[in-house]
Design an enzyme around this catalytic site. Structure first.
Site, PDB file in Angstrom:
ATOM      1  N   ASP A  55       8.088   9.378   8.374  1.00  0.00           N
ATOM      2  CA  ASP A  55       8.145   9.337   6.917  1.00  0.00           C
ATOM      3  C   ASP A  55       8.797   8.011   6.561  1.00  0.00           C
ATOM      4  O   ASP A  55      10.008   7.838   6.765  1.00  0.00           O
ATOM      5  CB  ASP A  55       8.973  10.523   6.381  1.00  0.00           C
ATOM      6  CG  ASP A  55       9.087  10.499   4.856  1.00  0.00           C
ATOM      7  OD1 ASP A  55       8.669   9.497   4.227  1.00  0.00           O
ATOM      8  OD2 ASP A  55       9.605  11.486   4.297  1.00  0.00           O
ATOM      9  N   LYS A  90       3.812  -3.013  -4.963  1.00  0.00           N
ATOM     10  CA  LYS A  90       3.051  -3.913  -4.084  1.00  0.00           C
ATOM     11  C   LYS A  90       3.451  -5.372  -4.323  1.00  0.00           C
ATOM     12  O   LYS A  90       3.449  -6.181  -3.392  1.00  0.00           O
ATOM     13  CB  LYS A  90       1.551  -3.720  -4.301  1.00  0.00           C
ATOM     14  CG  LYS A  90       1.003  -2.381  -3.819  1.00  0.00           C
ATOM     15  CD  LYS A  90       1.127  -2.209  -2.303  1.00  0.00           C
ATOM     16  CE  LYS A  90       0.277  -1.040  -1.806  1.00  0.00           C
ATOM     17  NZ  LYS A  90       0.469  -0.795  -0.360  1.00  0.00           N
ATOM     18  N   TYR A 150       2.741   1.628  -8.760  1.00  0.00           N
ATOM     19  CA  TYR A 150       2.149   1.167  -7.492  1.00  0.00           C
ATOM     20  C   TYR A 150       2.022  -0.357  -7.488  1.00  0.00           C
ATOM     21  O   TYR A 150       2.384  -1.021  -6.500  1.00  0.00           O
ATOM     22  CB  TYR A 150       0.788   1.836  -7.365  1.00  0.00           C
ATOM     23  CG  TYR A 150      -0.140   1.330  -6.299  1.00  0.00           C
ATOM     24  CD1 TYR A 150      -0.002   1.742  -4.974  1.00  0.00           C
ATOM     25  CD2 TYR A 150      -1.200   0.476  -6.620  1.00  0.00           C
ATOM     26  CE1 TYR A 150      -0.890   1.306  -4.000  1.00  0.00           C
ATOM     27  CE2 TYR A 150      -2.088   0.043  -5.650  1.00  0.00           C
ATOM     28  CZ  TYR A 150      -1.933   0.454  -4.341  1.00  0.00           C
ATOM     29  OH  TYR A 150      -2.815   0.020  -3.378  1.00  0.00           O
ATOM     30  N   ILE A 190     -11.375  -0.191  -1.609  1.00  0.00           N
ATOM     31  CA  ILE A 190     -11.831   0.075  -0.244  1.00  0.00           C
ATOM     32  C   ILE A 190     -12.226   1.549  -0.140  1.00  0.00           C
ATOM     33  O   ILE A 190     -11.472   2.439  -0.580  1.00  0.00           O
ATOM     34  CB  ILE A 190     -10.722  -0.235   0.789  1.00  0.00           C
ATOM     35  CG1 ILE A 190     -10.164  -1.658   0.602  1.00  0.00           C
ATOM     36  CG2 ILE A 190     -11.256  -0.034   2.215  1.00  0.00           C
ATOM     37  CD1 ILE A 190     -11.144  -2.782   0.837  1.00  0.00           C
ATOM     38  N   ILE A 193      -7.702   2.912   6.003  1.00  0.00           N
ATOM     39  CA  ILE A 193      -7.542   1.561   6.534  1.00  0.00           C
ATOM     40  C   ILE A 193      -6.692   1.578   7.801  1.00  0.00           C
ATOM     41  O   ILE A 193      -7.004   0.909   8.795  1.00  0.00           O
ATOM     42  CB  ILE A 193      -6.891   0.648   5.463  1.00  0.00           C
ATOM     43  CG1 ILE A 193      -7.883   0.408   4.316  1.00  0.00           C
ATOM     44  CG2 ILE A 193      -6.424  -0.670   6.078  1.00  0.00           C
ATOM     45  CD1 ILE A 193      -7.251  -0.210   3.073  1.00  0.00           C
ATOM     46  N   ASN A 250       1.539   0.110   6.134  1.00  0.00           N
ATOM     47  CA  ASN A 250       0.264   0.452   5.498  1.00  0.00           C
ATOM     48  C   ASN A 250       0.292   1.760   4.709  1.00  0.00           C
ATOM     49  O   ASN A 250      -0.630   2.046   3.953  1.00  0.00           O
ATOM     50  CB  ASN A 250      -0.803   0.529   6.612  1.00  0.00           C
ATOM     51  CG  ASN A 250      -2.110   1.104   6.147  1.00  0.00           C
ATOM     52  OD1 ASN A 250      -2.889   0.438   5.468  1.00  0.00           O
ATOM     53  ND2 ASN A 250      -2.361   2.370   6.511  1.00  0.00           N
TER      54      ASN A 250
HETATM   55  N1  LIG Z   1      -8.278   2.290  -0.602  1.00  0.00           N
HETATM   56  C1  LIG Z   1      -8.149   1.284  -1.475  1.00  0.00           C
HETATM   57  O1  LIG Z   1      -8.990   1.105  -2.392  1.00  0.00           O
HETATM   58  C2  LIG Z   1      -6.991   0.327  -1.354  1.00  0.00           C
HETATM   59  C3  LIG Z   1      -6.985  -0.822  -2.164  1.00  0.00           C
HETATM   60  C4  LIG Z   1      -5.929  -1.730  -2.067  1.00  0.00           C
HETATM   61  C5  LIG Z   1      -4.898  -1.482  -1.179  1.00  0.00           C
HETATM   62  N2  LIG Z   1      -4.916  -0.354  -0.399  1.00  0.00           N
HETATM   63  C6  LIG Z   1      -3.784  -0.141   0.491  1.00  0.00           C
HETATM   64  O2  LIG Z   1      -4.235   0.150   1.801  1.00  0.00           O
HETATM   65  C7  LIG Z   1      -3.279   1.012   2.438  1.00  0.00           C
HETATM   66  C8  LIG Z   1      -4.006   2.194   3.022  1.00  0.00           C
HETATM   67  O3  LIG Z   1      -4.707   2.856   1.990  1.00  0.00           O
HETATM   68  P1  LIG Z   1      -5.867   3.906   2.299  1.00  0.00           P
HETATM   69  O4  LIG Z   1      -6.840   3.815   1.184  1.00  0.00           O
HETATM   70  O5  LIG Z   1      -6.319   3.742   3.701  1.00  0.00           O
HETATM   71  O6  LIG Z   1      -5.059   5.275   2.114  1.00  0.00           O
HETATM   72  P2  LIG Z   1      -5.281   6.755   2.727  1.00  0.00           P
HETATM   73  O7  LIG Z   1      -4.896   7.686   1.619  1.00  0.00           O
HETATM   74  O8  LIG Z   1      -6.627   6.892   3.347  1.00  0.00           O
HETATM   75  O9  LIG Z   1      -4.176   6.806   3.888  1.00  0.00           O
HETATM   76  C9  LIG Z   1      -2.814   6.660   3.579  1.00  0.00           C
HETATM   77  C10 LIG Z   1      -2.003   7.318   4.670  1.00  0.00           C
HETATM   78  O10 LIG Z   1      -0.600   7.140   4.366  1.00  0.00           O
HETATM   79  C11 LIG Z   1       0.075   8.304   4.787  1.00  0.00           C
HETATM   80  N3  LIG Z   1       1.385   8.402   4.141  1.00  0.00           N
HETATM   81  C12 LIG Z   1       1.651   8.707   2.834  1.00  0.00           C
HETATM   82  N4  LIG Z   1       2.977   8.747   2.637  1.00  0.00           N
HETATM   83  C13 LIG Z   1       3.568   8.461   3.827  1.00  0.00           C
HETATM   84  C14 LIG Z   1       4.911   8.357   4.247  1.00  0.00           C
HETATM   85  N5  LIG Z   1       5.943   8.588   3.398  1.00  0.00           N
HETATM   86  N6  LIG Z   1       5.169   8.029   5.528  1.00  0.00           N
HETATM   87  C15 LIG Z   1       4.155   7.821   6.395  1.00  0.00           C
HETATM   88  N7  LIG Z   1       2.852   7.913   6.062  1.00  0.00           N
HETATM   89  C16 LIG Z   1       2.570   8.232   4.780  1.00  0.00           C
HETATM   90  C17 LIG Z   1      -0.873   9.442   4.402  1.00  0.00           C
HETATM   91  O11 LIG Z   1      -0.572  10.646   5.103  1.00  0.00           O
HETATM   92  C18 LIG Z   1      -2.228   8.857   4.779  1.00  0.00           C
HETATM   93  O12 LIG Z   1      -2.613   9.208   6.096  1.00  0.00           O
HETATM   94  C19 LIG Z   1      -2.244   1.382   1.373  1.00  0.00           C
HETATM   95  O13 LIG Z   1      -1.099   0.576   1.531  1.00  0.00           O
HETATM   96  C20 LIG Z   1      -2.951   1.039   0.076  1.00  0.00           C
HETATM   97  O14 LIG Z   1      -2.051   0.719  -0.959  1.00  0.00           O
HETATM   98  C21 LIG Z   1      -5.933   0.544  -0.460  1.00  0.00           C
END
Ligand SMILES: NC(=O)c1ccc[n+]([C@@H]2O[C@H](COP(=O)([O-])OP(=O)(O)OC[C@H]3O[C@@H](n4cnc5c(N)ncnc54)[C@H](O)[C@@H]3O)[C@@H](O)[C@H]2O)c1
Length: 273
Positions: free
Chosen positions: A67, A162, A158, A191, A26, A94
């Site tokens: 981080d 959130k 989690y 997603i 995302i 994010n």
């Molecule tokens: N994918 C889903 O189904 C979904 C559903 C609801 C909410 N979300 C939310 O959307 C957001 C993005 O999710 P996504 O699916 O794109 O995840 P993703 O796993 O594709 O990407 C997450 C990114 O966060 C980075 N990250 C992890 N720990 C970190 C830290 N300590 N500091 C900096 N960066 C860090 C990772 O390296 C990674 O690049 C998240 O907040 C997630 O909770 C996702």
């Protein structure tokens, strides 16, 4: 709309946007979409190589290590963006940590990681960024929450983190709304991102099964969430402050499973309830 279609070309010209966790999923699509509409974007991730890979595909984008669990790292990011661009106009919290074990099996480290990345990190990031936003006359903060904060879908650490992020969203909207800073959240449903890759490797039909529970009949895309984030960051949302916008194809509007269970048989003679 894809990142190149430029439906609102130039809507974010002159703005600097920082998205944490934008080396993937995302966040990566969100920086592409902001950049396509004129923003200077900072691709910030704990995985610097991933951030550099995303930034390489976006003209003018910068990759930065961050981080979000470490205040010094967040401060260094805010200072660097201030030095190079004068400050941050839009911050998108994010980054993701999502531990899978059920409640009684979650370790201390997993509980702490989920809260550190999803709640405490955004809290500290806002403390580091808001003073310069105030000095510059305003800004926008966007928090990526989840439907897990609004109903129950597993992942209890989690989900609780959130929910804390949604509370933070309201607090910031309330405290800083009168000083030019708006703060809103989105709550995505399932997603299709790299986050799911390990599960999909084991269960290739996972998204097809999940889609049955979504009234719109599909899981979401990164563009679905990015579109909502860009709207909330834009002037069109100038009087929207403190909300959590579900981006979930209607998942929260009812219980599709129970509704189907109680539906009359096709012959209309009996019900299951
Ligand atoms: N994918 C889903 O189904 C979904 C559903 C609801 C909410 N979300 C939310 O959307 C957001 C993005 O999710 P996504 O699916 O794109 O995840 P993703 O796993 O594709 O990407 C997450 C990114 O966060 C980075 N990250 C992890 N720990 C970190 C830290 N300590 N500091 C900096 N960066 C860090 C990772 O390296 C990674 O690049 C998240 O907040 C997630 O909770 C996702």
């Amino acid at each position: 709309m894809d990142a190149s279609s430029g439906g609102f070309a130039g809507r974010f010209a002159g703005t600097t946007v920082v998205v944490t966790g934008s080396g993937s999923g995302i966040g990566a699509q969100t920086v592409r979409r902001f950049a396509a509409e004129g923003a200077v974007v900072v691709v910030a991730d704990i995985n610097l190589a991933a951030a550099q890979h995303v930034a390489a595909g976006i003209p003018g984008a910068l990759a930065r290590h961050v981080d979000v669990t470490r205040r010094a790292s967040l401060r260094a990011l805010a200072d660097a963006v201030a030095a190079e661009h004068g400050g941050i106009d839009v911050l998108v919290n994010n980054a993701l940590s999502c531990s899978l074990p059920p409640f009684l099996e979650l370790s201390d480290a997993q509980i702490q990681a989920d809260f550190a990345v999803n709640a405490i990190g955004p809290f500290m990031a806002c403390q580091e960024v808001i003073p310069s936003m105030l000095a510059r006359g305003g800004g926008v903060i966007l928090n990526v929450a989840s439907v897990n904060a609004l109903s129950t879908y597993g992942n209890p650490a989690y989900s609780a983190a959130k929910a804390a992020l949604i509370s933070l969203t309201r607090s910031l909207a309330f405290e800083f709304g009168g000083r030019g800073i708006r703060c809103n959240a989105v709550a995505p449903g399932t997603i299709d991102t790299e986050h799911w890759a390990p599960r999909l490797a084991l269960e290739p039909d996972l998204f097809e099964r999940a889609a049955r529970w979504y009234p719109t009949g599909r899981v979401g895309s990164t563009d679905d969430v990015a579109s909502a984030l860009l709207f909330l960051a834009s002037h069109e949302a100038a009087w929207i402050n403190g909300i959590t916008l579900p981006v979930e194809g209607g998942l929260l509007s009812g219980d599709l499973g129970l509704t189907r269970e109680l539906a009359p048989d096709p012959d209309g003679k009996s019900t299951k309830g």
